[in-house]
Design an enzyme around this catalytic site. Sequence first.
Site, PDB file in Angstrom:
ATOM      1  CB  VAL A 170      -0.981   0.063   1.268  1.00 38.03           C
ATOM      2  CG1 VAL A 170      -2.010   1.195   1.044  1.00 38.03           C
ATOM      3  CG2 VAL A 170      -1.581  -1.235   1.605  1.00 38.03           C
TER       4      VAL A 170
ATOM      5  N   GLY B 147       1.068   6.704 -19.746  1.00 39.86           N
ATOM      6  CA  GLY B 147       1.315   5.443 -18.936  1.00 39.86           C
ATOM      7  C   GLY B 147       0.866   5.399 -17.385  1.00 39.86           C
TER       8      GLY B 147
ATOM      9  CD  GLU C 175      -2.301  -2.072 -15.408  1.00 43.19           C
ATOM     10  OE1 GLU C 175      -2.756  -2.789 -16.122  1.00 43.19           O
ATOM     11  OE2 GLU C 175      -2.033  -1.906 -14.502  1.00 43.19           O
TER      12      GLU C 175
ATOM     13  CE  LYS D   8      -2.660   0.350  -3.938  1.00 37.93           C
ATOM     14  NZ  LYS D   8      -2.649   1.412  -5.195  1.00 37.93           N
TER      15      LYS D   8
ATOM     16  N   GLY E 271       5.308   2.543  -8.337  1.00 40.92           N
ATOM     17  CA  GLY E 271       6.506   2.734  -9.223  1.00 40.92           C
ATOM     18  C   GLY E 271       7.591   1.998  -8.649  1.00 40.92           C
TER      19      GLY E 271
END
Lengths: 440, 440
Positions: A136, A191, A194, A209, A306
């Site tokens: 998370v 980006g 999706e 989450k 990321g």
Amino acid sequence: MKKAKVGIGIIGLGVVAGQVARVLLEKGEDLSRQVGCQLVIRRIKVLEEDLKRPLAGEIDRKLFVTSDDDLFNDPEIDIIVEAIGGENPAFAYLKRALDGGRHVVTSNKEVIAKHGTALGKLAAEHSVSLRYEGSVGGGIPLISRFQYDLVANRINGIYAIINGTTNYILSRMAREGIDFDVALKNAQALGYAEANPANDIEGIDAVYKLAILATLAFQTPVSPEDVYREGISRLGSRDFQYACELGFAIKLLAIAKSSDGRVEARVHPVLIPENLLLAKVDGVYNAILVRGDLVGDVLFYGEGAGANPTASAVVADIVAAARAIMGGNAITSVPALATPSGNKIKPISQIETRYYLRMTVTDDAGVLAQIARVLGDHRISISQVIQKTNDDTAKTAEIVIMTHPARGDSMQTALDEFGRLGVVKEVSNFIRVEEIGSQP
Amino acid sequence: MKKAKVGIGIIGLGVVAGQVARVLLEKGEDLSRQVGCQLVIRRIKVLEEDLKRPLAGEIDRKLFVTSDDDLFNDPEIDIIVEAIGGENPAFAYLKRALDGGRHVVTSNKEVIAKHGTALGKLAAEHSVSLRYEGSVGGGIPLISRFQYDLVANRINGIYAIINGTTNYILSRMAREGIDFDVALKNAQALGYAEANPANDIEGIDAVYKLAILATLAFQTPVSPEDVYREGISRLGSRDFQYACELGFAIKLLAIAKSSDGRVEARVHPVLIPENLLLAKVDGVYNAILVRGDLVGDVLFYGEGAGANPTASAVVADIVAAARAIMGGNAITSVPALATPSGNKIKPISQIETRYYLRMTVTDDAGVLAQIARVLGDHRISISQVIQKTNDDTAKTAEIVIMTHPARGDSMQTALDEFGRLGVVKEVSNFIRVEEIGSQP
């Protein structure tokens, strides 16, 4: 005798796993110094196609194995890191790792949300730790807060922006007055979303989450099925315009509260006062507000996803597991609870919030009286009515109604009755309103 | 054999210590369940006058002792909690506690900022832990982040609002256009500023906190003397007006950066872009932005002081120490470093920032050329000049200059030369500008 080396096995060589391997290789010496023992990658379990990734060229090929047994049967692996994502085969891998007495680190929100309590019990049985800080909020320190820094608090609520994709889309809709479809296409081009964006825009990712955070915060198992969910696709540019005029921002919030022994957990678009710090969190960032009885409101903000931020969390978990191994004690991060959750969850029908309603009605005298009567029949009070635009050709008007707090089931019944009211041409949208209260 | 009880001794019965005692008494059972042993207050060391506090009536009087020896000689005390504040006698108490092999928990920023490294070494020698989460940012989880959650990161910078009093004053000046003196009086009337406000408004409190954070973040001892400091009392309402027009907010920031093996640490007013999340932190709240190479920017926000938030942190530290005692391992929170810091600190004279200059000049042609020549002589480029107001009677004008990045010593010399320039009647203010860069 203390171990001189802690062996690590990694499953996967995707975006996160690859970055974890790279960080361990590049920063291994510094990390080893801090832990007091060497952190050694023993094996990386890959698929054949992983070996074609550019990263594969940077790593000693002798570390790669393609057979599960080669990983799980290595007696020098103390910690297994799973970063392949998805429920299966990740769940089976994690069970096998724990059954084999390995400490487990994962950033897999789906498997933890669905099976965290079961895995936590398994970890406790084998006296190993299960850590999932990266599941998370990327690298934002969150998971361990509940068991450590906030341990003295009764947690009353969580209000979180925990999906960067949707927050990016909503930020652009708010700033540029564009429609959802346009904002989604922009996010996809950059980006941030999706090709198949359902997991994000329908709130599924946020549900996983929130289930994890609520389980930790309230020490009650909250499963993804316990979380009420609405996505953002039905929001229109007009909703942002009107919300702004009323002094609100629109966010996809993950909200969990605990009161009277019952937990409510929900992910849906909300209007929140524009002066709150949460309302000012724009773009792909995440922000998690935790409300405790002692600490008050604390907010954690940062990149929610990321490779680098998630690797930051995963490597921190590896170091924590290594310290536990060195110190001879392991603390599992999931409270292992035996009580089933079902009856402790407050259904959305019983949850009270204010509502924003946008509807198209016939432009006649007496229309508002009919609408107000329906609301009044269900004990829903109106706090504000604004007539927005008139369509003289169609003889209709668009109105926005802000209500006082009303139960979910009352509002649902009222909405059904509006459908049968001749003067209501369309209920264009209804969005819950959360005041959130004291700063932020 | 595991201990069944962990004994706690508390020094002080002030705002924080009293609340810590209350939380331990009220929530002891729940906390004990989480730690796996009983947390028992053995002794509270008080002064005679403490016994007149209302709180004293709520606590079993048998716990109170007025003699130091009665506390330190109790063999069943494992953890000593210090919450009296100030350098002395707190420092002596902490040394005595560690020397006696007790784990120490404190929320004393002054003693940790000044003696944290020495105390950390002492703790390591005695294999006990020294914890001080409550010393910075109240209950906001900060201190342990550097050694745990962010351990995989190289920390590049810290940008922090860590003094609630000054942030409250600056927020009111910005919002209401009032002068410093008025805002200070308001803050005092509301109890947000002390009768003698120097510690807050001169930045001393923020210096202590920044020294602690920088020491942890950069693993280099940074003492309060290493931190450059300017207070907020010379800020005028016009500075807020002009900053706002230029798109900036004014905040008292505590800034620490590390590059090329050198650390810079400073507390002073700054102009920061108004669109940053930090710029939107108003009132008595604290916000600490930490920039890491992997995690990116993470921001922690919450109440930075007060009995309950600080007790939240202190009790969390007590629980952590108790867990360490139970698990047989203690991790000291201060990196015990042998290297002296002196030569690693970058002096303010060498630090480059942009500058905001507000000055009164004679209203003649050619004035700007003279000012620009002085700046140019010291290689300071002007990015923007705005003539703000004219005083026709005095034949003067107020101008605001925004510079490109310039070294501290160059700017200081230029300011000195302005004083000798006939056309410059007064340099009313100069304030550094921090872009901070990427979000937030």
